[in-house]
Design an enzyme around this catalytic site. Sequence first.
Site, PDB file in Angstrom:
ATOM      1  N   ASP A  93      -3.161 -37.803 -16.784  1.00  0.00           N
ATOM      2  CA  ASP A  93      -2.822 -39.215 -16.571  1.00  0.00           C
ATOM      3  C   ASP A  93      -1.342 -39.312 -16.172  1.00  0.00           C
ATOM      4  O   ASP A  93      -0.479 -38.720 -16.827  1.00  0.00           O
ATOM      5  CB  ASP A  93      -3.068 -39.929 -17.917  1.00  0.00           C
ATOM      6  CG  ASP A  93      -3.017 -41.435 -17.803  1.00  0.00           C
ATOM      7  OD1 ASP A  93      -3.250 -41.967 -16.703  1.00  0.00           O
ATOM      8  OD2 ASP A  93      -2.767 -42.093 -18.846  1.00  0.00           O
ATOM      9  N   GLY A 190       0.463 -50.905 -22.162  1.00  0.00           N
ATOM     10  CA  GLY A 190       0.984 -51.205 -23.495  1.00  0.00           C
ATOM     11  C   GLY A 190       0.274 -52.380 -24.162  1.00  0.00           C
ATOM     12  O   GLY A 190      -0.647 -52.987 -23.602  1.00  0.00           O
ATOM     13  N   HIS A 232      -5.552 -49.201 -14.186  1.00  0.00           N
ATOM     14  CA  HIS A 232      -4.771 -48.775 -15.352  1.00  0.00           C
ATOM     15  C   HIS A 232      -4.511 -50.010 -16.223  1.00  0.00           C
ATOM     16  O   HIS A 232      -4.844 -51.126 -15.851  1.00  0.00           O
ATOM     17  CB  HIS A 232      -3.433 -48.177 -14.894  1.00  0.00           C
ATOM     18  CG  HIS A 232      -3.574 -46.781 -14.397  1.00  0.00           C
ATOM     19  ND1 HIS A 232      -3.027 -45.704 -15.044  1.00  0.00           N
ATOM     20  CD2 HIS A 232      -4.232 -46.291 -13.320  1.00  0.00           C
ATOM     21  CE1 HIS A 232      -3.332 -44.606 -14.385  1.00  0.00           C
ATOM     22  NE2 HIS A 232      -4.065 -44.925 -13.337  1.00  0.00           N
ATOM     23  N   GLY A 233      -3.887 -49.781 -17.367  1.00  0.00           N
ATOM     24  CA  GLY A 233      -3.421 -50.897 -18.199  1.00  0.00           C
ATOM     25  C   GLY A 233      -4.519 -51.876 -18.579  1.00  0.00           C
ATOM     26  O   GLY A 233      -4.317 -53.084 -18.572  1.00  0.00           O
TER      27      GLY A 233
HETATM   28  P1  13P Z   1      -3.311 -49.523 -21.772  1.00  0.00           P
HETATM   29  O1  13P Z   1      -1.907 -49.413 -22.273  1.00  0.00           O
HETATM   30  O2  13P Z   1      -3.638 -50.923 -21.357  1.00  0.00           O
HETATM   31  O3  13P Z   1      -4.307 -48.995 -22.737  1.00  0.00           O
HETATM   32  O4  13P Z   1      -3.416 -48.633 -20.432  1.00  0.00           O
HETATM   33  C1  13P Z   1      -3.578 -47.254 -20.510  1.00  0.00           C
HETATM   34  C2  13P Z   1      -3.407 -46.576 -19.196  1.00  0.00           C
HETATM   35  O5  13P Z   1      -3.364 -47.158 -18.146  1.00  0.00           O
HETATM   36  C3  13P Z   1      -3.311 -45.103 -19.222  1.00  0.00           C
HETATM   37  O6  13P Z   1      -3.039 -44.590 -17.959  1.00  0.00           O
HETATM   38  O1  G3H Z   2      -0.193 -45.037 -19.212  1.00  0.00           O
HETATM   39  C1  G3H Z   2       0.338 -44.489 -20.167  1.00  0.00           C
HETATM   40  C2  G3H Z   2      -0.497 -44.014 -21.295  1.00  0.00           C
HETATM   41  O2  G3H Z   2      -0.815 -45.065 -22.166  1.00  0.00           O
HETATM   42  C3  G3H Z   2       0.118 -42.827 -21.976  1.00  0.00           C
HETATM   43  O3  G3H Z   2       1.140 -43.147 -22.850  1.00  0.00           O
HETATM   44  O4  G3H Z   2       2.940 -41.444 -22.415  1.00  0.00           O
HETATM   45  O5  G3H Z   2       2.819 -42.654 -24.598  1.00  0.00           O
HETATM   46  O6  G3H Z   2       1.131 -40.908 -24.021  1.00  0.00           O
HETATM   47  P1  G3H Z   2       2.070 -41.962 -23.507  1.00  0.00           P
HETATM   48 ZN    ZN Z   3      -1.816 -45.853 -16.735  1.00  0.00          ZN
END
Ligand code: 13P
Ligand code: G3H
Ligand code: ZN
Length: 332
Positions: A93, A190, A232-233
């Site tokens: 990711d 987040g 994402h997100g």
């Molecule tokens: P969230 O913070 O909304 O769970 O998104 C996670 C994400 O996009 C990981 O790549």
């Molecule tokens: O998009 C980001 C993910 O939520 C990963 O978060 O870098 O704190 O593991 P992290």
């Molecule tokens: Zn992401």
Amino acid sequence: MTSYKELGLVNTRDMFKKAVKGGYAIPAYNFNNMEQLQAIVQACVETKSPVILQVSKGARDYANINLLRNMARGVVEYAHELGCDIPIVLHLDHGDSFETCKECIDNGFSSVMIDGSHLPYEENVALTKKVVDYAHQFDITVEGELGVLAGIEDEVSSETSHYTKPEEVEDFVSKTGVDSLAISVGTSHGAYKFTAAQCTRNADGILVPPELRFDILKEVEKKLPGFPIVLHGSSSVPQEYVKMINEHGGKLKDSVGIPEEQLRKAAKSAVCKINIDSDGRLAMTGTIRRILDEKPAEFDPRKYLGPAREALKEMYMHKNKYVLGSAGHALD
Ligand code: 13P
Ligand code: G3H
Ligand code: ZN
């Protein structure tokens, strides 16, 4: 070099084809430890859903890449033991450089994301193409990103969202050869996705966030018919867990996530991968806080991590069945 094929993993190609055709999205759940991984696999086996196990750069630093690879191998066997050989992808990711992607490709990952979204367009194209050219030699699929999400993308932070420009997507995909594309249509990373000022209040006084930009998504789909799009997100920030955290000593601010109905609507379109991390953090933290608060004498980690794992599993099952629509599609 360890090939993901030796580990029993698959890349995203067939999975995405089926998801776009079937009008559902594959869950991409982040994990950092054993309990999260167990919960994801148990939930996906029980709902017969394909799954993408996501590892961020932060998770790699936290857990160690050799352990993660072997956990993924173990998970393939675990799913079999639980009674359903669901397709499992191990995905990087937000890969931040060619080197990070290469390390994962060489270490058993079946899919990587190269996130050049913060770079000038031509630099994003060049970096993404470099990763694609390397990954495709080993039949590993690559996700690119165009447009910047608000919130925190690993170490890259962006205060405002720069929506994806539909006029760029065709050129980006043809120049880079990516297998899927993450776009920015109003989601953000987040637990704090929207400020109260960005929301309205419904009749019950509950904060309602602005609608995702389905118009942009539609334009992107028109330019790239049938091409896999990623969101994402996409955490929904379950209020029961925000409340649980705050009732048991936590101090979270008011927050709202992406409404489930909007994710469902997106999953029925070209969106075939939906990323969720924060909701898992909230469910786990809420449950652990509650148990430690209610049973202050408890000091066996299994007594609070076990229930946290159960809460996670329930939440993921709910998402697979009612939000992403991936339940029942493992053996399509
Ligand atoms: P969230 O913070 O909304 O769970 O998104 C996670 C994400 O996009 C990981 O790549
Ligand atoms: O998009 C980001 C993910 O939520 C990963 O978060 O870098 O704190 O593991 P992290
Ligand atoms: Zn992401």
